[in-house]
Design an enzyme around this catalytic site. Structure first.
Site, PDB file in Angstrom:
ATOM      1  CG  LEU A   1    -112.542  11.643 -17.554  1.00 11.33           C
ATOM      2  CD1 LEU A   1    -114.185  12.102 -19.171  1.00 11.33           C
ATOM      3  CD2 LEU A   1    -111.420  12.631 -17.331  1.00 11.33           C
TER       4      LEU A   1
ATOM      5  CB  SER B   1    -106.105  19.057 -14.646  1.00 12.10           C
ATOM      6  OG  SER B   1    -106.429  19.587 -13.699  1.00 12.10           O
TER       7      SER B   1
ATOM      8  CE1 TYR C   1    -104.710  16.487 -10.324  1.00 11.30           C
ATOM      9  CE2 TYR C   1    -105.503  17.983 -11.047  1.00 11.30           C
ATOM     10  CZ  TYR C   1    -105.933  16.597 -10.824  1.00 11.30           C
ATOM     11  OH  TYR C   1    -106.546  16.247 -11.880  1.00 11.30           O
TER      12      TYR C   1
ATOM     13  CE  LYS D   1    -103.569  14.924 -13.619  1.00  8.98           C
ATOM     14  NZ  LYS D   1    -103.742  13.768 -14.276  1.00  8.98           N
TER      15      LYS D   1
ATOM     16  CB  THR E   1    -115.208  12.524 -10.670  1.00  3.53           C
ATOM     17  OG1 THR E   1    -114.220  14.067 -10.311  1.00  3.53           O
ATOM     18  CG2 THR E   1    -114.798  12.596 -12.368  1.00  3.53           C
TER      19      THR E   1
END
Length: 222
Positions: free
Chosen positions: A13, A126, A139, A143, A172
């Site tokens: 990205l 995200s 994660y 975020k 990705t």
């Protein structure tokens, strides 16, 4: 042309965002030195900007020469797939060091340059920053923290524009690792393309100066 610094610009990205901004911005492609970053820089005719988000000295060295900066795009990030009970404190520290502390440290170092330009800070968050998914404990937490920092920056620095982008799953390498962890079969057609999300980011940055887009949520169709 206005100047845009993009972290995580070596692939995925980040590279797609750099490509989308190239016609309208002078680019600074930030990331760890690598052949991938060099290849993006050669393709776009833009300089690399060596940066290690976990190293305060690297952040200081990379930012002290910038007097003004129009756009800062935080795209660098790491993820260690794993449910809470499978995770380790070391993984949580590593995740927060890049995804949160690194982004905070870079923003603080660049605040004078951003203020001088009345600039725009874009945080690539995200879907996990709004609704945690199984297997993404550290994660998702990072975020959520990044979301809070963006909101705090917006209210504390009203001269800046601050946007958080919440994309769904993107095709990705990180997504491939997650699908492998889940034991599924990888099908890129199920996910957003990096180019699609990059165009959304470019559109946000192109918003006329009398408006401030706070949040954008992007999901794959169907």
């Amino acid at each position: 042309m206005p100047t845009a610094l993009i972290t995580g610009a070596s692939r995925g990205l980040g590279a797609a965002i750099a490509t989308a901004l190239e016609p309208t911005h002078t680019l600074l492609l930030a990331g760890r030195p690598s052949a991938e970053l060099d290849a993006v820089a050669e393709r776009l005719g833009a300089p690399t900007w060596p940066l290690e988000l976990t190293d305060p000295a690297s952040i200081e060295a990379s930012t002290e020469v910038l007097a003004e900066l129009d756009v800062l795009v935080h795209c660098a990030g790491v993820a260690f797939p794993g449910r809470v009970g499978e995770s380790s404190a070391e993984e949580w520290r590593a995740t927060f060091e890049v995804n949160v502390v690194g982004a905070v440290a870079l923003t603080l170092a660049l605040l004078p340059a951003l203020r001088a330009a009345r600039g725009h800070v874009v945080f690539i968050n995200s879907g996990a920053g709004r609704n945690p998914s199984p297997g993404l404990a550290s994660y998702a937490a990072s975020k959520f923290a990044l979301r809070a920092f963006a909101d705090s920056l917006r209210v504390d620095e009203p001269a800046l524009r601050v946007t958080t982008v919440y994309p769904g799953r993107i095709d990705t390498d990180m997504q491939r690792d997650l699908v492998a962890y889940e034991g599924g079969e990888y099908d890129p057609a199920r996910f957003l393309s990096p180019e699609t999300v990059a165009q959304v980011v470019a559109n946000v940055i192109a918003t006329p100066p009398d408006a401030d887009v706070h949040e954008v949520v992007v999901r794959p169709r169907g």
